[in-house]
Design a protein around this motif. Structure first.
Motif, PDB file in Angstrom:
ATOM      1  N   ALA A  15       0.742  -1.037   0.066  1.00 41.25           N
ATOM      2  CA  ALA A  15       0.021   0.072  -0.037  1.00 41.25           C
ATOM      3  C   ALA A  15       0.811   1.268  -0.008  1.00 41.25           C
ATOM      4  O   ALA A  15       1.987   1.023   0.192  1.00 41.25           O
ATOM      5  CB  ALA A  15      -0.839   0.114   1.336  1.00 41.25           C
ATOM      6  N   TYR A  16       0.200   2.292  -0.097  1.00 41.77           N
ATOM      7  CA  TYR A  16       1.059   3.624   0.083  1.00 41.77           C
ATOM      8  C   TYR A  16       0.524   4.225   1.017  1.00 41.77           C
ATOM      9  O   TYR A  16      -0.732   4.249   1.433  1.00 41.77           O
ATOM     10  CB  TYR A  16       1.032   4.563  -1.220  1.00 41.77           C
ATOM     11  CG  TYR A  16      -0.388   4.681  -1.722  1.00 41.77           C
ATOM     12  CD1 TYR A  16      -0.818   5.959  -1.290  1.00 41.77           C
ATOM     13  CD2 TYR A  16      -0.805   4.225  -2.649  1.00 41.77           C
ATOM     14  CE1 TYR A  16      -2.340   6.444  -1.685  1.00 41.77           C
ATOM     15  CE2 TYR A  16      -1.896   4.546  -3.614  1.00 41.77           C
ATOM     16  CZ  TYR A  16      -2.595   5.966  -2.752  1.00 41.77           C
ATOM     17  OH  TYR A  16      -4.003   6.305  -3.292  1.00 41.77           O
ATOM     18  N   GLN A  17       1.295   5.017   1.935  1.00 41.11           N
ATOM     19  CA  GLN A  17       0.891   5.644   3.004  1.00 41.11           C
ATOM     20  C   GLN A  17       1.184   6.941   3.077  1.00 41.11           C
ATOM     21  O   GLN A  17       2.095   7.425   2.555  1.00 41.11           O
ATOM     22  CB  GLN A  17       1.549   5.076   4.131  1.00 41.11           C
ATOM     23  CG  GLN A  17       1.296   5.569   5.871  1.00 41.11           C
ATOM     24  CD  GLN A  17       2.063   4.947   6.805  1.00 41.11           C
ATOM     25  OE1 GLN A  17       3.325   4.693   6.472  1.00 41.11           O
ATOM     26  NE2 GLN A  17       1.620   4.785   8.014  1.00 41.11           N
ATOM     27  N   ALA A  18       0.323   7.907   3.690  1.00 44.88           N
ATOM     28  CA  ALA A  18       0.385   9.275   3.781  1.00 44.88           C
ATOM     29  C   ALA A  18      -0.015   9.849   5.151  1.00 44.88           C
ATOM     30  O   ALA A  18      -1.320   9.695   5.270  1.00 44.88           O
ATOM     31  CB  ALA A  18      -0.304  10.028   2.536  1.00 44.88           C
ATOM     32  N   ALA A  35       0.363   3.537  -8.149  1.00 46.41           N
ATOM     33  CA  ALA A  35      -0.775   4.270  -7.782  1.00 46.41           C
ATOM     34  C   ALA A  35      -0.372   5.606  -6.972  1.00 46.41           C
ATOM     35  O   ALA A  35      -0.836   6.385  -7.053  1.00 46.41           O
ATOM     36  CB  ALA A  35      -1.615   3.321  -6.776  1.00 46.41           C
ATOM     37  N   ALA A  36       0.680   5.220  -6.143  1.00 46.58           N
ATOM     38  CA  ALA A  36       1.327   6.200  -5.422  1.00 46.58           C
ATOM     39  C   ALA A  36       1.739   7.541  -6.293  1.00 46.58           C
ATOM     40  O   ALA A  36       1.643   8.628  -6.072  1.00 46.58           O
ATOM     41  CB  ALA A  36       2.313   5.868  -4.444  1.00 46.58           C
ATOM     42  N   ARG A  37       2.315   7.094  -7.389  1.00 40.09           N
ATOM     43  CA  ARG A  37       2.808   8.225  -8.184  1.00 40.09           C
ATOM     44  C   ARG A  37       1.658   8.702  -9.034  1.00 40.09           C
ATOM     45  O   ARG A  37       1.610  10.116  -9.079  1.00 40.09           O
ATOM     46  CB  ARG A  37       3.769   7.410  -9.286  1.00 40.09           C
ATOM     47  CG  ARG A  37       5.137   7.162  -8.722  1.00 40.09           C
ATOM     48  CD  ARG A  37       5.983   6.445  -9.820  1.00 40.09           C
ATOM     49  NE  ARG A  37       7.219   6.207  -9.151  1.00 40.09           N
ATOM     50  CZ  ARG A  37       7.960   5.306  -9.778  1.00 40.09           C
ATOM     51  NH1 ARG A  37       7.741   4.531 -10.950  1.00 40.09           N
ATOM     52  NH2 ARG A  37       9.181   5.132  -9.135  1.00 40.09           N
ATOM     53  N   LYS A  38       0.703   8.117  -9.187  1.00 44.60           N
ATOM     54  CA  LYS A  38      -0.578   8.954  -9.933  1.00 44.60           C
ATOM     55  C   LYS A  38      -1.269   9.985  -8.964  1.00 44.60           C
ATOM     56  O   LYS A  38      -1.533  10.606  -9.227  1.00 44.60           O
ATOM     57  CB  LYS A  38      -1.529   7.414 -10.153  1.00 44.60           C
ATOM     58  CG  LYS A  38      -2.895   8.233 -10.883  1.00 44.60           C
ATOM     59  CD  LYS A  38      -3.568   7.016 -11.461  1.00 44.60           C
ATOM     60  CE  LYS A  38      -5.023   7.695 -12.073  1.00 44.60           C
ATOM     61  NZ  LYS A  38      -6.059   6.947 -11.847  1.00 44.60           N
ATOM     62  N   VAL A  39      -1.491   9.204  -7.724  1.00 45.22           N
ATOM     63  CA  VAL A  39      -1.941  10.253  -6.812  1.00 45.22           C
ATOM     64  C   VAL A  39      -1.215  11.595  -6.405  1.00 45.22           C
ATOM     65  O   VAL A  39      -1.878  12.526  -6.359  1.00 45.22           O
ATOM     66  CB  VAL A  39      -2.221   9.294  -5.437  1.00 45.22           C
ATOM     67  CG1 VAL A  39      -2.789  10.237  -4.273  1.00 45.22           C
ATOM     68  CG2 VAL A  39      -3.240   8.336  -5.639  1.00 45.22           C
TER      69      VAL A  39
END
Length: 78
Positions: A15-18, A35-39
């Motif tokens: 997952a990516y976390q922020a 997905a993280a790069r897109k977001v």
């Protein structure tokens, strides 16, 4: 303001976390990274003023007006 997306192992996948919040779980590191790069790209795109709702790390929901030209700096790690 700077938003950092970190790709991490999570819930049996990736997952990516922020800021303490996790995305959905992806089957591979590469999918989570994409997905993280897109977001991160979408976060920097200017847009119209709009109302937003978000949950902070203490579980409290907030509502604010986000100005379309006030975009954060973003980066992706992992």
């Amino acid at each position: 303001m700077k938003v950092i997306y970190k790709v991490v192992q999570h819930d049996g996948g990736w997952a990516y976390q922020a800021d303490g919040t996790y995305s959905e779980t992806f089957a591979s590191h590469d999918l989570a990274l994409a997905a993280a790069r897109k977001v991160a790209r979408e976060q920097t795109a200017p847009g119209s003023d709009t109302g937003i709702s978000y949950e902070d790390t203490n579980g409290v929901w907030h509502e604010e007006l986000a100005h379309g030209g006030a975009r954060p700096e973003t980066s992706v790690e992992g």
